[in-house]
Design an enzyme around this catalytic site. Structure first.
Site, PDB file in Angstrom:
ATOM      1  N   ASN A  64     -15.903  10.567  25.832  1.00  0.00           N
ATOM      2  CA  ASN A  64     -14.984  10.288  24.725  1.00  0.00           C
ATOM      3  C   ASN A  64     -13.926  11.389  24.723  1.00  0.00           C
ATOM      4  O   ASN A  64     -14.201  12.505  24.295  1.00  0.00           O
ATOM      5  CB  ASN A  64     -15.792  10.280  23.416  1.00  0.00           C
ATOM      6  CG  ASN A  64     -14.911  10.132  22.192  1.00  0.00           C
ATOM      7  OD1 ASN A  64     -13.727   9.828  22.305  1.00  0.00           O
ATOM      8  ND2 ASN A  64     -15.501  10.351  21.020  1.00  0.00           N
TER       9      ASN A  64
ATOM     10  N   LYS B 176     -11.312  11.619  22.989  1.00  0.00           N
ATOM     11  CA  LYS B 176     -10.703  11.830  21.659  1.00  0.00           C
ATOM     12  C   LYS B 176      -9.183  11.948  21.802  1.00  0.00           C
ATOM     13  O   LYS B 176      -8.602  11.300  22.668  1.00  0.00           O
ATOM     14  CB  LYS B 176     -11.327  13.057  20.981  1.00  0.00           C
ATOM     15  CG  LYS B 176     -12.865  12.975  20.979  1.00  0.00           C
ATOM     16  CD  LYS B 176     -13.523  13.975  20.085  1.00  0.00           C
ATOM     17  CE  LYS B 176     -15.029  13.774  20.141  1.00  0.00           C
ATOM     18  NZ  LYS B 176     -15.751  14.647  19.246  1.00  0.00           N
TER      19      LYS B 176
ATOM     20  N   HIS C  10     -17.145   5.956  15.257  1.00  0.00           N
ATOM     21  CA  HIS C  10     -17.332   7.388  15.509  1.00  0.00           C
ATOM     22  C   HIS C  10     -17.235   8.131  14.174  1.00  0.00           C
ATOM     23  O   HIS C  10     -16.441   7.765  13.314  1.00  0.00           O
ATOM     24  CB  HIS C  10     -16.272   7.895  16.501  1.00  0.00           C
ATOM     25  CG  HIS C  10     -16.582   9.272  16.978  1.00  0.00           C
ATOM     26  ND1 HIS C  10     -16.311  10.381  16.212  1.00  0.00           N
ATOM     27  CD2 HIS C  10     -17.181   9.723  18.104  1.00  0.00           C
ATOM     28  CE1 HIS C  10     -16.728  11.462  16.872  1.00  0.00           C
ATOM     29  NE2 HIS C  10     -17.265  11.076  18.015  1.00  0.00           N
TER      30      HIS C  10
ATOM     31  N   GLU D 158     -15.824  10.744  13.355  1.00  0.00           N
ATOM     32  CA  GLU D 158     -14.469  11.219  13.015  1.00  0.00           C
ATOM     33  C   GLU D 158     -13.653  10.082  12.401  1.00  0.00           C
ATOM     34  O   GLU D 158     -12.819  10.314  11.526  1.00  0.00           O
ATOM     35  CB  GLU D 158     -13.795  11.804  14.271  1.00  0.00           C
ATOM     36  CG  GLU D 158     -14.431  13.142  14.631  1.00  0.00           C
ATOM     37  CD  GLU D 158     -14.444  13.468  16.116  1.00  0.00           C
ATOM     38  OE1 GLU D 158     -13.708  12.844  16.887  1.00  0.00           O
ATOM     39  OE2 GLU D 158     -15.221  14.366  16.490  1.00  0.00           O
TER      40      GLU D 158
ATOM     41  N   GLU E 296     -25.105  10.287  17.047  1.00  0.00           N
ATOM     42  CA  GLU E 296     -24.326  11.523  17.079  1.00  0.00           C
ATOM     43  C   GLU E 296     -24.457  12.247  15.745  1.00  0.00           C
ATOM     44  O   GLU E 296     -23.727  11.920  14.795  1.00  0.00           O
ATOM     45  CB  GLU E 296     -22.856  11.211  17.350  1.00  0.00           C
ATOM     46  CG  GLU E 296     -22.617  10.491  18.655  1.00  0.00           C
ATOM     47  CD  GLU E 296     -21.227  10.760  19.198  1.00  0.00           C
ATOM     48  OE1 GLU E 296     -21.133  11.225  20.329  1.00  0.00           O
ATOM     49  OE2 GLU E 296     -20.250  10.538  18.471  1.00  0.00           O
TER      50      GLU E 296
ATOM     51  N   GLY F 201     -18.928  18.849  18.550  1.00  0.00           N
ATOM     52  CA  GLY F 201     -17.886  19.850  18.751  1.00  0.00           C
ATOM     53  C   GLY F 201     -18.231  21.219  18.185  1.00  0.00           C
ATOM     54  O   GLY F 201     -17.371  22.092  18.097  1.00  0.00           O
TER      55      GLY F 201
ATOM     56  N   SER G  76     -22.268  17.956  21.396  1.00  0.00           N
ATOM     57  CA  SER G  76     -22.388  19.170  22.216  1.00  0.00           C
ATOM     58  C   SER G  76     -23.340  18.991  23.402  1.00  0.00           C
ATOM     59  O   SER G  76     -24.052  19.926  23.778  1.00  0.00           O
ATOM     60  CB  SER G  76     -22.791  20.369  21.354  1.00  0.00           C
ATOM     61  OG  SER G  76     -21.805  20.606  20.363  1.00  0.00           O
TER      62      SER G  76
HETATM   63  P1  PGA Z   1     -18.832  16.761  21.633  1.00  0.00           P
HETATM   64  O1  PGA Z   1     -18.412  15.341  21.019  1.00  0.00           O
HETATM   65  O2  PGA Z   1     -19.542  16.486  22.924  1.00  0.00           O
HETATM   66  O3  PGA Z   1     -17.541  17.496  21.832  1.00  0.00           O
HETATM   67  O4  PGA Z   1     -19.718  17.424  20.622  1.00  0.00           O
HETATM   68  C1  PGA Z   1     -19.237  14.225  21.141  1.00  0.00           C
HETATM   69  C2  PGA Z   1     -18.596  13.051  20.438  1.00  0.00           C
HETATM   70  O5  PGA Z   1     -18.077  13.226  19.340  1.00  0.00           O
HETATM   71  O6  PGA Z   1     -18.599  11.913  20.962  1.00  0.00           O
END
Ligand code: PGA
Length: 251
Positions: free
Chosen positions: A9, A11, A96, A98, A168, A174, A214
């Site tokens: 992803n 983003k 997601h 976010e 997630e 992140g 992460s």
């Molecule tokens: P990350 O994000 O690996 O940077 O923690 C994962 C995601 O939000 O899909």
């Protein structure tokens, strides 16, 4: 039996030329990954056509990060499922955290989006996961169960052949803070139980459930070794082709 998948992803990262370069680097290394592991990249909408071209002839799948909850018309700034399909996209991420957190994505909207995406022939990567407050209050199982049921219980066992679930935990995205393999596994097992309750054990066993938050080369092996973790939805580490491929080699 279900497929292992590692999906990147991206983003809101990379310009179009950077995205093409990243896609080409992933495609070039894809042959190192055993064919049973599916690779998918999810660049921003603006990159989809160019990335589809860059991935031509490679086994790497292409995903969007979202889609509109309407089919067409006066919805400025939105991107429809037909538009996605016309770029060569085969998947879309939906729900997601976010999007839920910053853009008001509700379970109701996700039902609409999932309906449209599946009807258009896209596979859906549906994200679920609790935030830190919910985990600290011991509500993580309830939150994930509700998010899963609220969306997926509107669909059929046949639809589930084109649905992937991604767990997630918001507190791990992140942040560099990964869920332990045990924490992730117990939620994955719970999601599979929730699916089995509605669709039967076979459908539940055939559904790919990804971990995200992460996930990186140093922890992917331990996570993927868990019986109910079938791969990862990778954010930060998907922006480097070497790390992304390294994660895909962690089964
Ligand atoms: P990350 O994000 O690996 O940077 O923690 C994962 C995601 O939000 O899909």
């Amino acid at each position: 039996m279900r497929k292992n998948i590692v999906a990147g992803n991206w983003k809101m990262n990379t310009t179009v030329p950077e995205g093409i370069a990243l896609a080409k680097a992933v495609a070039a290394k894809a042959a190192e990954v055993p064919a049973e592991v599916g690779l998918v990249v999810a660049p921003p909408f603006t990159h989809l056509c160019a990335v589809a071209e860059a991935l031509k002839g490679s086994p790497v799948g292409l995903s969007a990060q979202n889609c509109a909850d309407k089919t067409k018309g006066a919805y400025t700034g939105e991107v429809s499922v037909d538009m996605l399909v016309s770029t060569g996209c085969q998947y879309t991420i939906l729900g997601h955290s976010e999007r839920r957190q910053y853009y008001g994505e509700t379970d109701e909207k996700l039902v609409e989006k999932t309906k449209l995406a599946l009807a258009a022939g896209l596979k859906v990567i549906l994200c679920v996961g609790e935030n830190l407050e919910e985990r600290e209050a011991g509500k993580h199982f309830d939150v994930v169960k509700a998010q899963t049921e609220n969306v997926l219980y509107n669909f059929t066992a046949e639809d589930m052949a084109n649905v992937i679930v991604a767990y997630e935990p918001v507190w791990a995205i992140g942040t560099g803070k990964t869920a332990t393999a045990e924490q992730a596994e117990e939620i994955h097992a719970c999601i599979r139980k929730v699916l089995a309750a509605k669709f039967g054990q076979t459908v539940a066993d055939d559904t790919t459930i990804l971990y995200g938050g992460s996930c990186k080369p140093s922890n992917a092996k331990e996570l993927f070794a868990q019986p109910d973790i079938d791969g990862g939805l990778i954010g930060g580490a998907a922006l480097k082709a070497d790390d992304f491929i390294q994660i895909a080699l962690s089964f």
